[in-house]
Design a protein around this motif. Structure first.
Motif, PDB file in Angstrom:
ATOM      1  N   GLU A 192     -14.483 -47.830 -32.352  1.00 10.95           N
ATOM      2  CA  GLU A 192     -15.780 -48.964 -33.147  1.00 10.95           C
ATOM      3  C   GLU A 192     -16.320 -49.723 -31.945  1.00 10.95           C
ATOM      4  OE1 GLU A 192     -13.794 -50.783 -36.207  1.00 10.95           O
ATOM      5  OE2 GLU A 192     -12.905 -48.946 -36.916  1.00 10.95           O
ATOM      6  N   LYS A 193     -16.359 -50.378 -31.082  1.00 13.12           N
ATOM      7  CA  LYS A 193     -16.748 -50.877 -30.243  1.00 13.12           C
ATOM      8  C   LYS A 193     -16.670 -50.854 -28.221  1.00 13.12           C
ATOM      9  CE  LYS A 193     -16.466 -55.038 -32.975  1.00 13.12           C
ATOM     10  NZ  LYS A 193     -15.105 -56.451 -33.175  1.00 13.12           N
ATOM     11  N   ASN A 194     -15.762 -49.903 -28.489  1.00  8.22           N
ATOM     12  CA  ASN A 194     -15.636 -49.309 -26.931  1.00  8.22           C
ATOM     13  C   ASN A 194     -16.128 -47.790 -26.904  1.00  8.22           C
ATOM     14  OD1 ASN A 194     -14.608 -51.073 -25.687  1.00  8.22           O
ATOM     15  ND2 ASN A 194     -13.614 -51.156 -27.051  1.00  8.22           N
ATOM     16  N   VAL A 195     -16.630 -47.024 -25.381  1.00  7.16           N
ATOM     17  CA  VAL A 195     -16.354 -45.494 -24.961  1.00  7.16           C
ATOM     18  C   VAL A 195     -15.725 -44.894 -24.793  1.00  7.16           C
ATOM     19  CG1 VAL A 195     -18.232 -44.403 -24.187  1.00  7.16           C
ATOM     20  CG2 VAL A 195     -18.649 -45.633 -26.129  1.00  7.16           C
ATOM     21  N   LEU A 196     -15.106 -43.416 -24.275  1.00  6.21           N
ATOM     22  CA  LEU A 196     -14.031 -43.401 -23.574  1.00  6.21           C
ATOM     23  C   LEU A 196     -14.378 -41.905 -24.041  1.00  6.21           C
ATOM     24  CD1 LEU A 196     -12.633 -42.839 -21.257  1.00  6.21           C
ATOM     25  CD2 LEU A 196     -10.363 -44.078 -22.267  1.00  6.21           C
ATOM     26  N   GLY A 197     -15.081 -40.956 -23.282  1.00  3.77           N
ATOM     27  CA  GLY A 197     -14.761 -39.309 -23.564  1.00  3.77           C
ATOM     28  C   GLY A 197     -14.629 -39.069 -22.998  1.00  3.77           C
ATOM     29  N   SER A 198     -14.527 -38.047 -22.734  1.00  2.00           N
ATOM     30  CA  SER A 198     -14.344 -36.564 -21.820  1.00  2.00           C
ATOM     31  C   SER A 198     -16.362 -35.601 -21.345  1.00  2.00           C
ATOM     32  CB  SER A 198     -13.344 -35.717 -22.198  1.00  2.00           C
ATOM     33  OG  SER A 198     -13.624 -35.066 -23.287  1.00  2.00           O
ATOM     34  N   GLY A 199     -17.030 -36.379 -22.340  1.00  2.31           N
ATOM     35  CA  GLY A 199     -18.283 -34.942 -22.612  1.00  2.31           C
ATOM     36  C   GLY A 199     -18.435 -34.675 -20.876  1.00  2.31           C
ATOM     37  N   PRO A 200     -20.563 -34.591 -21.229  1.00  6.63           N
ATOM     38  CA  PRO A 200     -20.814 -34.463 -19.800  1.00  6.63           C
ATOM     39  C   PRO A 200     -21.551 -35.527 -19.451  1.00  6.63           C
ATOM     40  CG  PRO A 200     -22.409 -34.022 -21.648  1.00  6.63           C
ATOM     41  CD  PRO A 200     -21.327 -34.050 -22.310  1.00  6.63           C
ATOM     42  N   PHE A 201     -21.898 -36.568 -19.871  1.00  9.60           N
ATOM     43  CA  PHE A 201     -22.038 -37.899 -19.065  1.00  9.60           C
ATOM     44  C   PHE A 201     -20.972 -38.803 -19.650  1.00  9.60           C
ATOM     45  CE2 PHE A 201     -25.788 -35.511 -20.024  1.00  9.60           C
ATOM     46  CZ  PHE A 201     -26.696 -35.777 -18.967  1.00  9.60           C
ATOM     47  N   LYS A 202     -20.611 -40.163 -18.396  1.00  7.49           N
ATOM     48  CA  LYS A 202     -20.605 -41.381 -18.647  1.00  7.49           C
ATOM     49  C   LYS A 202     -20.818 -42.746 -18.549  1.00  7.49           C
ATOM     50  CE  LYS A 202     -17.188 -41.160 -14.866  1.00  7.49           C
ATOM     51  NZ  LYS A 202     -16.329 -40.983 -14.073  1.00  7.49           N
ATOM     52  N   LEU A 203     -20.502 -43.217 -18.999  1.00  7.48           N
ATOM     53  CA  LEU A 203     -20.850 -44.436 -19.661  1.00  7.48           C
ATOM     54  C   LEU A 203     -21.633 -45.640 -18.292  1.00  7.48           C
ATOM     55  CD1 LEU A 203     -22.359 -46.589 -21.949  1.00  7.48           C
ATOM     56  CD2 LEU A 203     -19.998 -47.349 -22.332  1.00  7.48           C
ATOM     57  N   GLU A 204     -22.977 -45.627 -18.666  1.00  9.32           N
ATOM     58  CA  GLU A 204     -22.932 -46.257 -17.435  1.00  9.32           C
ATOM     59  C   GLU A 204     -23.510 -48.031 -17.869  1.00  9.32           C
ATOM     60  OE1 GLU A 204     -26.313 -46.399 -13.888  1.00  9.32           O
ATOM     61  OE2 GLU A 204     -26.651 -45.492 -14.977  1.00  9.32           O
ATOM     62  N   ALA A 205     -24.401 -48.095 -18.635  1.00 13.48           N
ATOM     63  CA  ALA A 205     -24.410 -49.289 -19.417  1.00 13.48           C
ATOM     64  C   ALA A 205     -25.399 -49.778 -21.198  1.00 13.48           C
ATOM     65  CB  ALA A 205     -25.672 -50.357 -18.414  1.00 13.48           C
ATOM     66  N   ILE A 206     -24.471 -50.814 -21.927  1.00 14.44           N
ATOM     67  CA  ILE A 206     -24.551 -51.313 -22.972  1.00 14.44           C
ATOM     68  C   ILE A 206     -25.787 -52.363 -23.123  1.00 14.44           C
ATOM     69  CG2 ILE A 206     -24.089 -50.882 -25.278  1.00 14.44           C
ATOM     70  CD1 ILE A 206     -21.325 -49.044 -24.905  1.00 14.44           C
ATOM     71  N   GLU A 207     -26.674 -52.038 -22.918  1.00  9.10           N
ATOM     72  CA  GLU A 207     -27.530 -53.682 -23.426  1.00  9.10           C
ATOM     73  C   GLU A 207     -28.080 -53.318 -25.226  1.00  9.10           C
ATOM     74  OE1 GLU A 207     -30.892 -54.838 -20.960  1.00  9.10           O
ATOM     75  OE2 GLU A 207     -30.432 -52.818 -20.014  1.00  9.10           O
ATOM     76  N   THR A 208     -27.110 -54.803 -25.524  1.00 11.23           N
ATOM     77  CA  THR A 208     -26.939 -54.718 -27.676  1.00 11.23           C
ATOM     78  C   THR A 208     -27.980 -54.549 -27.893  1.00 11.23           C
ATOM     79  OG1 THR A 208     -24.973 -55.366 -27.378  1.00 11.23           O
ATOM     80  CG2 THR A 208     -25.940 -55.474 -29.082  1.00 11.23           C
ATOM     81  N   GLY A 209     -28.554 -53.683 -28.738  1.00 11.17           N
ATOM     82  CA  GLY A 209     -30.327 -53.572 -28.978  1.00 11.17           C
ATOM     83  C   GLY A 209     -30.785 -53.288 -28.569  1.00 11.17           C
ATOM     84  N   GLN A 210     -30.929 -52.899 -27.255  1.00 15.42           N
ATOM     85  CA  GLN A 210     -31.824 -52.735 -26.532  1.00 15.42           C
ATOM     86  C   GLN A 210     -32.289 -50.829 -25.916  1.00 15.42           C
ATOM     87  OE1 GLN A 210     -34.819 -54.727 -25.937  1.00 15.42           O
ATOM     88  NE2 GLN A 210     -33.889 -56.456 -27.188  1.00 15.42           N
ATOM     89  N   SER A 211     -30.701 -50.695 -25.555  1.00 11.84           N
ATOM     90  CA  SER A 211     -30.633 -48.985 -24.708  1.00 11.84           C
ATOM     91  C   SER A 211     -28.727 -49.088 -24.046  1.00 11.84           C
ATOM     92  CB  SER A 211     -31.071 -49.616 -22.996  1.00 11.84           C
ATOM     93  OG  SER A 211     -30.572 -50.425 -22.426  1.00 11.84           O
ATOM     94  N   ILE A 212     -28.860 -47.746 -24.398  1.00 11.50           N
ATOM     95  CA  ILE A 212     -27.470 -46.891 -24.040  1.00 11.50           C
ATOM     96  C   ILE A 212     -27.470 -46.613 -22.240  1.00 11.50           C
ATOM     97  CG2 ILE A 212     -27.951 -45.943 -25.008  1.00 11.50           C
ATOM     98  CD1 ILE A 212     -25.058 -46.266 -25.615  1.00 11.50           C
ATOM     99  N   LYS A 213     -26.863 -46.326 -21.604  1.00 10.55           N
ATOM    100  CA  LYS A 213     -27.345 -45.817 -20.206  1.00 10.55           C
ATOM    101  C   LYS A 213     -25.878 -44.801 -20.156  1.00 10.55           C
ATOM    102  CE  LYS A 213     -30.508 -48.757 -18.690  1.00 10.55           C
ATOM    103  NZ  LYS A 213     -31.089 -50.259 -17.252  1.00 10.55           N
ATOM    104  N   GLY A 214     -26.446 -42.814 -19.723  1.00  6.93           N
ATOM    105  CA  GLY A 214     -25.378 -42.990 -18.814  1.00  6.93           C
ATOM    106  C   GLY A 214     -25.833 -41.644 -17.889  1.00  6.93           C
TER     107      GLY A 214
END
Length: 534
Positions: A192-214
């Motif tokens: 619910e609060k974290n990201v861990l997948g196996s897809g084409p992009f890896k999480l780089e950064a989350i800025e709450t309410g601003q952006s999400i980067k892969g």
């Protein structure tokens, strides 16, 4: 520079199966970062199993794998599916009640741990049979079809309660992310609060309410993909902010869609620098009365609410300013199980004689002792089409003497308030992916079997009718049962109030070339191949 990448929808992932060869004249070059807009303040959580909203699927689907997907080269089909984590699409056995999916080897989660059949089975068991205290947005629908999910060697076996054509389309749902079993075993709320997948992009950064980067996953199991170096999703709940970002080329695209007025405004400003794709959308607006709050436990009050709404005249007027378009019932218009105009006009709230309907509404309110009723309408802080729909129905209800105020809150609190039952009436969206009516209408089943039905009513007869409809194999008889189910939900008991089906104008900078939208699917989750040429 030519930038190429595969996309089976921002909601399905930014890069998927490379099964179709590239056109001979195209030579993709690796590189580039795609910036897109997410029209929300933030997702209520990152858990795709828990959530229904585009805010979640836009944000984190690029990080995850699925078992199967709609074929990105044939997205209009409701029967053409391809493997993501499986090695080949299986043929059902045991008279159509057993599906065995062999899981591909060598797949890794982004933390380097191997993905195996047990991870796939654990993820699907969480979706279909969630443990106590865990919310599964679509669990009830799957549980109506699936009896058991097992692991046999490198394969995951789904054993169905009965043969049904609704199973594979439901399995291709883009919210069905595959999680790591070891993480779920330790804490089923972790995703619910974290990201861990196996897809084409890896999480780089989350800025709450601003952006999400892969960033590109170098270990992605589909060779050569994705082509992009990464992506940036920018949260922007205000339409004006999103339009300004496209106008200034601070973002390339917004996948959810704009109303005609915004489309025309931006097209006039940018000319051939703007590309426009338009289509119907398997998404509709509901108004949900909370049956546990008086006087909305009274069917007369609920029927009065739907009778007061002039859909036939409201749709063309709203379509000029909001991304709504079509009058319809609970089934996606044009699909085989959908009501005709003549059938719709027999339902409460769909008569072409609005004055007669409103007279009946006033009579019902008087009979129920609810004349001049005052209440609060809970709504989501998203312009399109939530706030427009909310303002419209408030005005419609005023015409039968009701005094309604609208309470608009951010996405997270909106969901939390509905789940807790702390509201009187709420605006909600029933947005689906593959057009699959028998599954799509499960949203109207009682909350005891469909936790995402925030009407909080019990109705064993409705469940019985639904199960009879699902088991029916004759198309004509099944369609007749759907009409009974629709009348039961929208008219006889007025459990929910359906407003209008949505329509989208998806706008992008003109350097986004060659992308296709399935005209009958929810664009957030079912995009096909995309090429960028800059």
């Amino acid at each position: 520079m030519a930038l190429g990448f595969w996309m089976a929808g921002i909601g399905a992932a930014l890069a998927v199966i490379a099964a179709t060869p590239l056109p001979a004249k195209e030579t993709p070059k690796r590189g580039g970062v795609l910036t897109f807009l997410i029209p929300a303040d933030a997702p209520p959580s990152f858990d795709g199993h828990r959530e229904n909203t585009f805010a979640t699927v836009h944000s984190v689907a690029p990080f995850y794998s699925m078992l199967i997907r709609v074929n990105p080269e044939n997205p209009s089909s409701t029967t053409d599916f391809v493997c993501d984590l499986c090695t080949e699409m299986p043929k059902p056995t045991n008279e159509g009640r057993t599906y065995t999916f062999t899981i591909r080897q060598g797949v890794k989660f982004h933390d380097g741990s191997p993905l195996i059949a047990e991870d796939v089975a654990a993820s699907w068991n969480k979706i279909v049979f969630p443990p106590e205290g865990i919310i599964s947005a679509r669990g009830a629908g799957y549980a109506a079809m699936i009896d058991k999910i097992e692991v046999t060697g490198p394969a995951v076996v789904f054993r169905l309660k009965r043969p049904t054509a609704a199973f594979l389309p439901a399995l291709a749902d883009p919210f069905a992310f595959i999680y790591r079993k070891a993480v779920l075993d330790k804490d089923p709320h972790w995703y619910e609060k974290n990201v861990l997948g196996s897809g084409p992009f890896k999480l780089e950064a989350i800025e709450t309410g601003q952006s999400i980067k892969g960033v590109r996953n170098p270990d992605y199991y589909h060779p050569g993909l994705p082509y992009l170096d990464g992506f940036v999703g920018i949260y922007a709940d205000k339409q004006a902010t999103r339009l300004d970002a496209l106008r200034a080329d601070r973002a390339a695209i917004e996948f959810r869609g704009f109303p005609p007025s915004a489309r025309d405004e931006l097209k006039a400003a940018l000319g051939d620098k703007l590309a426009v794709q338009e289509s119907d959308w398997n998404c509709g607006t509901l108004v949900i009365p909370n049956h546990k709050k008086k006087p909305f436990d009274d069917v007369r009050v609920r029927r009065a609410l739907t009778l007061a709404i002039d859909r036939w005249h409201g749709a063309p007027a709203l379509a000029k300013i909001a991304n709504v378009h079509t009058v319809g019932g609970i089934v996606f218009p044009g699909s085989p199980l959908a009501a005709t105009k003549e059938e719709l006009e027999k339902l409460a709230g769909y008569s072409p004689d609005i004055e007669k309907s409103r007279a009946e509404a006033k009579h019902l309110l008087k009979e129920a002792g609810a004349e001049g009723l005052s209440f609060e309408l809970l709504n989501r802080n998203v312009d399109q089409p939530y706030k427009y729909n909310g303002s419209w129905v408030v005005d419609e209800w005023s015409k039968i003497g009701l005094k309604v105020t609208q309470k608009v809150v951010p996405t997270g609190p909106w969901f939390d308030t509905m789940r807790a039952g702390n509201f009187e009436i709420a605006v909600y969206g029933n947005c689906q992916n593959v057009v699959n009516p028998l599954v799509d209408v499960q949203r109207y089943l009682p909350y005891t079997v469909q936790p995402q039905n925030f009407g909080f009513y019990e109705d064993p007869a409705e469940i019985e009718l639904y199960e009879k409809m699902v088991a029916e194999t004759d198309p004509a008889a099944q369609r007749g049962l759907m009409r009974q189910f629709e009348k039961d939900v929208l008219d006889d008991k007025a459990h929910a109030i359906f407003l209008l089906w949505w329509y989208r104008s998806v706008l992008s900078r003109s350097y986004v070339k060659g992308w296709k939208i399935n005209p009958s699917h929810y664009v957030n989750q079912d995009l096909a191949t995309v090429w960028l040429d800059k």
